[in-house]
Design a protein around this motif. Structure first.
Motif, PDB file in Angstrom:
ATOM      1  N   VAL A  12       0.661  -1.114  -0.037  1.00  0.00           N
ATOM      2  CA  VAL A  12       0.226  -0.033  -0.001  1.00  0.00           C
ATOM      3  C   VAL A  12       0.921   1.445  -0.028  1.00  0.00           C
ATOM      4  CG1 VAL A  12      -0.245   0.017   2.444  1.00  0.00           C
ATOM      5  CG2 VAL A  12      -1.825   1.213   1.135  1.00  0.00           C
ATOM      6  N   PHE A  13       1.858   1.135   0.746  1.00  0.00           N
ATOM      7  CA  PHE A  13       2.899   2.356   0.709  1.00  0.00           C
ATOM      8  C   PHE A  13       3.490   2.933  -0.555  1.00  0.00           C
ATOM      9  CE2 PHE A  13       6.995   3.964   1.921  1.00  0.00           C
ATOM     10  CZ  PHE A  13       6.576   5.293   2.426  1.00  0.00           C
ATOM     11  N   HIS A  21      -3.697   0.961  -5.533  1.00  0.00           N
ATOM     12  CA  HIS A  21      -3.655   1.961  -4.278  1.00  0.00           C
ATOM     13  C   HIS A  21      -4.818   1.706  -3.397  1.00  0.00           C
ATOM     14  CE1 HIS A  21      -3.785   5.321  -1.241  1.00  0.00           C
ATOM     15  NE2 HIS A  21      -2.521   4.578  -0.969  1.00  0.00           N
ATOM     16  N   ARG A  25      -5.295  -0.022   0.055  1.00  0.00           N
ATOM     17  CA  ARG A  25      -5.500   0.775   1.205  1.00  0.00           C
ATOM     18  C   ARG A  25      -6.875   0.286   1.542  1.00  0.00           C
ATOM     19  NH1 ARG A  25      -3.907   6.054   3.457  1.00  0.00           N
ATOM     20  NH2 ARG A  25      -5.752   6.514   4.797  1.00  0.00           N
ATOM     21  N   PHE A 188       6.181  -3.138   5.590  1.00  0.00           N
ATOM     22  CA  PHE A 188       5.786  -1.784   5.518  1.00  0.00           C
ATOM     23  C   PHE A 188       5.175  -1.654   7.098  1.00  0.00           C
ATOM     24  CE2 PHE A 188       3.205   1.673   5.578  1.00  0.00           C
ATOM     25  CZ  PHE A 188       3.925   2.753   5.716  1.00  0.00           C
ATOM     26  N   ALA A 192       5.977   0.503  10.260  1.00  0.00           N
ATOM     27  CA  ALA A 192       5.083   1.917  10.273  1.00  0.00           C
ATOM     28  C   ALA A 192       4.261   1.885  11.610  1.00  0.00           C
ATOM     29  CB  ALA A 192       4.280   1.771   9.088  1.00  0.00           C
ATOM     30  N   GLY A 193       4.129   0.565  12.311  1.00  0.00           N
ATOM     31  CA  GLY A 193       3.053   0.811  13.579  1.00  0.00           C
ATOM     32  C   GLY A 193       4.078   0.786  14.352  1.00  0.00           C
ATOM     33  N   THR A 196       6.790   4.649  14.760  1.00  0.00           N
ATOM     34  CA  THR A 196       6.208   5.869  14.735  1.00  0.00           C
ATOM     35  C   THR A 196       5.663   6.034  16.072  1.00  0.00           C
ATOM     36  OG1 THR A 196       4.173   4.680  13.912  1.00  0.00           O
ATOM     37  CG2 THR A 196       5.587   6.143  12.513  1.00  0.00           C
ATOM     38  N   LEU A 262       8.015  14.346   2.386  1.00  0.00           N
ATOM     39  CA  LEU A 262       7.271  13.116   1.710  1.00  0.00           C
ATOM     40  C   LEU A 262       7.295  13.472   0.257  1.00  0.00           C
ATOM     41  CD1 LEU A 262       4.578  12.643   4.433  1.00  0.00           C
ATOM     42  CD2 LEU A 262       6.601  11.434   4.276  1.00  0.00           C
ATOM     43  N   ARG A 264       6.823  14.051  -3.532  1.00  0.00           N
ATOM     44  CA  ARG A 264       5.618  13.656  -4.467  1.00  0.00           C
ATOM     45  C   ARG A 264       6.216  14.076  -5.936  1.00  0.00           C
ATOM     46  NH1 ARG A 264       4.308  11.385  -0.638  1.00  0.00           N
ATOM     47  NH2 ARG A 264       2.073  11.533   0.422  1.00  0.00           N
ATOM     48  N   PRO A 335       1.302  15.948  10.854  1.00  0.00           N
ATOM     49  CA  PRO A 335       1.913  14.802  11.338  1.00  0.00           C
ATOM     50  C   PRO A 335       1.861  13.223  10.469  1.00  0.00           C
ATOM     51  CG  PRO A 335       0.298  15.216  12.936  1.00  0.00           C
ATOM     52  CD  PRO A 335       0.241  16.314  11.954  1.00  0.00           C
ATOM     53  N   PHE A 336       0.549  13.399  10.025  1.00  0.00           N
ATOM     54  CA  PHE A 336       0.165  12.084   9.626  1.00  0.00           C
ATOM     55  C   PHE A 336      -0.087  12.029   7.987  1.00  0.00           C
ATOM     56  CE2 PHE A 336      -1.731  11.721  13.776  1.00  0.00           C
ATOM     57  CZ  PHE A 336      -1.387  10.615  14.218  1.00  0.00           C
ATOM     58  N   ARG A 341      -2.979   9.500   0.500  1.00  0.00           N
ATOM     59  CA  ARG A 341      -1.910   8.937   0.787  1.00  0.00           C
ATOM     60  C   ARG A 341      -1.504   9.120   2.428  1.00  0.00           C
ATOM     61  NH1 ARG A 341      -0.330   5.642  -3.842  1.00  0.00           N
ATOM     62  NH2 ARG A 341       1.153   4.797  -2.447  1.00  0.00           N
ATOM     63  N   CYS A 343      -1.641   9.001   6.505  1.00  0.00           N
ATOM     64  CA  CYS A 343      -1.602   7.725   7.440  1.00  0.00           C
ATOM     65  C   CYS A 343      -2.956   6.765   7.355  1.00  0.00           C
ATOM     66  CB  CYS A 343      -1.181   8.099   8.768  1.00  0.00           C
ATOM     67  SG  CYS A 343      -0.914   6.841   9.553  1.00  0.00           S
TER      68      CYS A 343
HETATM   69  C1  HEM Z   1       2.371   8.386  15.520  1.00  0.00           C
HETATM   70  C2  HEM Z   1       2.258   7.454  14.742  1.00  0.00           C
HETATM   71  C3  HEM Z   1       2.276   7.609  13.173  1.00  0.00           C
HETATM   72  C4  HEM Z   1       2.426   8.798  12.380  1.00  0.00           C
HETATM   73  C5  HEM Z   1       3.156   9.988  12.899  1.00  0.00           C
HETATM   74  C6  HEM Z   1       2.561   8.362  11.132  1.00  0.00           C
HETATM   75  C7  HEM Z   1       2.903   8.693   9.818  1.00  0.00           C
HETATM   76  C8  HEM Z   1       2.359   8.590   8.665  1.00  0.00           C
HETATM   77  C9  HEM Z   1       2.599   9.495   7.331  1.00  0.00           C
HETATM   78  C10 HEM Z   1       3.216  10.990   7.450  1.00  0.00           C
HETATM   79  C11 HEM Z   1       2.542   8.773   6.298  1.00  0.00           C
HETATM   80  C12 HEM Z   1       2.279   9.176   4.780  1.00  0.00           C
HETATM   81  C13 HEM Z   1       3.673   8.777   4.257  1.00  0.00           C
HETATM   82  C14 HEM Z   1       3.937   9.282   2.925  1.00  0.00           C
HETATM   83  O1  HEM Z   1       2.885   9.806   2.154  1.00  0.00           O
HETATM   84  O2  HEM Z   1       5.158   9.152   2.298  1.00  0.00           O
HETATM   85  C15 HEM Z   1       2.006   7.479   6.767  1.00  0.00           C
HETATM   86  C16 HEM Z   1       1.297   6.398   6.010  1.00  0.00           C
HETATM   87  C17 HEM Z   1       0.887   5.080   6.522  1.00  0.00           C
HETATM   88  N1  HEM Z   1       0.746   4.689   7.412  1.00  0.00           N
HETATM   89 FE1  HEM Z   1       1.443   5.973   9.423  1.00  0.00          FE
HETATM   90  N2  HEM Z   1       1.833   7.109  11.061  1.00  0.00           N
HETATM   91  C18 HEM Z   1       1.770   6.485  12.169  1.00  0.00           C
HETATM   92  C19 HEM Z   1       1.430   5.323  12.833  1.00  0.00           C
HETATM   93  C20 HEM Z   1       0.882   4.348  11.968  1.00  0.00           C
HETATM   94  C21 HEM Z   1       0.429   2.979  12.503  1.00  0.00           C
HETATM   95  C22 HEM Z   1       0.278   2.519  13.956  1.00  0.00           C
HETATM   96  C23 HEM Z   1       0.056   2.301  11.134  1.00  0.00           C
HETATM   97  C24 HEM Z   1      -0.395   0.915  11.314  1.00  0.00           C
HETATM   98  C25 HEM Z   1       0.145  -0.150  11.928  1.00  0.00           C
HETATM   99  C26 HEM Z   1       0.291   3.130  10.250  1.00  0.00           C
HETATM  100  C27 HEM Z   1       0.256   2.803   8.846  1.00  0.00           C
HETATM  101  C28 HEM Z   1       0.333   3.431   7.899  1.00  0.00           C
HETATM  102  C29 HEM Z   1       0.131   3.261   6.348  1.00  0.00           C
HETATM  103  C30 HEM Z   1      -0.493   1.889   6.047  1.00  0.00           C
HETATM  104  C31 HEM Z   1       0.331   4.198   5.312  1.00  0.00           C
HETATM  105  C32 HEM Z   1       0.477   4.237   4.011  1.00  0.00           C
HETATM  106  C33 HEM Z   1      -0.816   5.018   3.707  1.00  0.00           C
HETATM  107  C34 HEM Z   1      -1.032   5.039   1.885  1.00  0.00           C
HETATM  108  O3  HEM Z   1      -0.050   5.173   1.219  1.00  0.00           O
HETATM  109  O4  HEM Z   1      -2.224   4.726   1.674  1.00  0.00           O
HETATM  110  N3  HEM Z   1       0.931   4.438  10.560  1.00  0.00           N
HETATM  111  N4  HEM Z   1       1.768   7.432   8.097  1.00  0.00           N
END
Ligand code: HEM
Length: 426
Positions: A12-13, A21, A25, A188, A192-193, A196, A262, A264, A335-336, A341, A343
């Motif tokens: 997905v990432f 995607h 997703r 990933f 990711a989980g 972070t 990030l 693009r 932050p997310f 795309r 988080c």
């Molecule tokens: C404080 C905690 C977290 C922060 C700050 C965070 C931050 C981010 C950011 C900034 C992205 C975008 C990355 C990009 O566009 O290049 C992202 C994507 C993602 N994160 Fe998190 N994340 C956190 C926790 C988690 C957790 C706990 C999970 C799952 C276990 C997770 C799963 C994902 C997934 C699957 C994506 C990809 C989404 C996509 O492309 O559709 N994240 N995260």
């Protein structure tokens, strides 16, 4: 963070095609949605209870200093392993799989090279780097493979985990498991989980230990909102803890765990050639990468006045900030990331960090360890330009955030359930 090991197999990432995607997703999103978190919460709370017991016993009777990065990394890794494949890695209590945590950090360095210089993936340098992939990286690959293989051996839907939600759509079989889509998701999902949330928790504890007003407000909120430690679960009481949420948001602002840029780029399709991307009057040709650094936005004083000061209050209502300034602040808080795309794990991040912080504040008082040890995690002039601030938690952008410390001293306020040390002390 690892991306797919096999060229052409995407998770997905890193999948580029928009409809692929959307499909991935939707599948992966089911495992980390709010609904999924409610089902998974008892498992998460069990791991948090173990963490609290370890904090209590590591403190001993005279308050030994504890490096939070070590214990929190284990906690977050065990939780995400359980959510992904139902495998309890037990790194909290058993050393067998602890090397995975450092192995994954080594893997992050490798991934970071490709995230910053994606063209290397298509060159001979990639094969060269693979030849010299460290033993640690290989150990990490092998451990993930083992985790998936163990799960594949069980019935598909034996429990609620990521595997059960994606297995009917993604084939784990193939000549090599590492070539499978399931592997790409796992590779990933785990960092990711885990990385972070560990960054978020360690940074929160760092700032709370150095900001007595915020500490006092949070402690009072938590201790007046619940009847017992066992009462700390997601629901109206926890979401009513506004200062807790403000503390988490302020930490995500001041020390974003995904702190980098990030990148693009416009795809090189005919369609995008005809509709150029224009940013602030500049035409960005397809193939050119653009990005804004999250740490930089979060420290821009046009959006966040006094940006290097830890002020959870800026997120609360009735703090004298005008509605228009609040809106500017909220728009700049990323932050997310945002958009399609952004988080997928936001619900898990807030649920887990709220449960852990509230539980710590319920069961313990804590303070910075005395002497040099207590300074770990903060900045100093020897760390180089931009890293001088003693009261800023130091994150290193290596695909995800690398961190160390804080070192704190904990004083149990009440018995942690099941902990023999705190039971004795009573
Ligand atoms: C404080 C905690 C977290 C922060 C700050 C965070 C931050 C981010 C950011 C900034 C992205 C975008 C990355 C990009 O566009 O290049 C992202 C994507 C993602 N994160 Fe998190 N994340 C956190 C926790 C988690 C957790 C706990 C999970 C799952 C276990 C997770 C799963 C994902 C997934 C699957 C994506 C990809 C989404 C996509 O492309 O559709 N994240 N995260």
């Amino acid at each position: 963070m690892y991306t797919a090991a096999t060229p052409g197999v995407y998770g997905v990432f890193n999948v580029i095609d928009k409809s692929a995607h959307r499909f991935k997703r939707k599948l992966v999103g089911q495992a980390i949605s709010e609904l999924s978190m409610r089902k998974f919460e008892p498992v998460m709370r069990e791991q948090i209870e173990t963490f609290l017991q370890l904090l209590s016993s590591a403190s001993g009777s005279n308050g030994s200093p504890i490096n939070l990065t070590v214990l929190v990394k284990r906690l977050t890794f065990d939780i995400v392993g359980l959510l992904a494949f139902g495998n309890n890695l037990k790194t909290q209590t058993d050393p067998t799989y602890r090397s995975l945590i450092s192995a994954q950090a080594a893997g992050n360095h490798r991934s970071n090279i490709f995230l910053q210089y994606p063209f290397l993936y298509k060159t001979k340098i990639f094969s060269f780097l693979e030849l010299f992939a460290s033993d640690q990286v290989m150990a990490y690959y092998n451990a993930i493979e083992k985790m998936i293989a163990m799960r594949v051996a069980e019935a598909k839907h034996v429990r609620h985990d990521l595997y059960s939600l994606i297995v009917d759509e993604m084939n784990p079989n193939g000549e090599y498991l590492k070539d499978s889509e399931i592997w790409a998701e796992a590779a990933f999902f785990l960092p990711a989980g885990a990385d972070t949330i560990s960054g978020l928790l360690c940074a929160s504890l760092f700032y709370l230990s150095r900001n007595p007003n915020a500490y006092a407000k949070l402690a009072s909120e938590i201790r007046s909102s619940f009847d017992s430690g066992n009462d700390i679960k997601t629901g109206p009481k926890l979401s009513g803890c506004k200062f807790l949420r403000a503390t988490i948001d302020e930490t995500l602002r001041i020390s974003p765990p995904a702190s980098g840029t990030l990148w693009r780029e416009l795809p090189t399709s005919e369609e995008s050639k005809n509709t150029p991307l224009v940013i602030d009057g500049h035409v960005i040709p397809s193939g050119v990468q653009v990005g804004v650094n999250t740490y930089a936005i979060h420290h821009d004083e046009d959006y966040f006045p006094d940006p290097f000061s830890f002020q959870p209050e800026r997120w609360l209502e009735d703090t004298g900030i005008s509605a228009s300034r609040k809106q500017i602040m909220h728009n700049a808080f990323v932050p997310f990331s945002i958009g399609t795309r952004g988080c997928a794990g936001k619900a898990m991040a807030y649920a887990q960090s709220s449960l852990v912080l509230a539980s710590i504040l319920w069961y313990f008082d804590f303070e910075v360890a005395p002497g040099e040890l207590g300074k770990l995690g903060g900045g100093n002039s020897r760390l180089g330009e931009g890293r001088e601030r003693e009261n800023e938690y130091q994150l290193y952008d290596v695909a995800s955030a690398v961190h160390d410390g804080p070192v704190l001293v904990f004083h149990p306020r009440t018995k942690v359930m099941g902990d023999p040390v705190s039971q004795e002390r009573r």
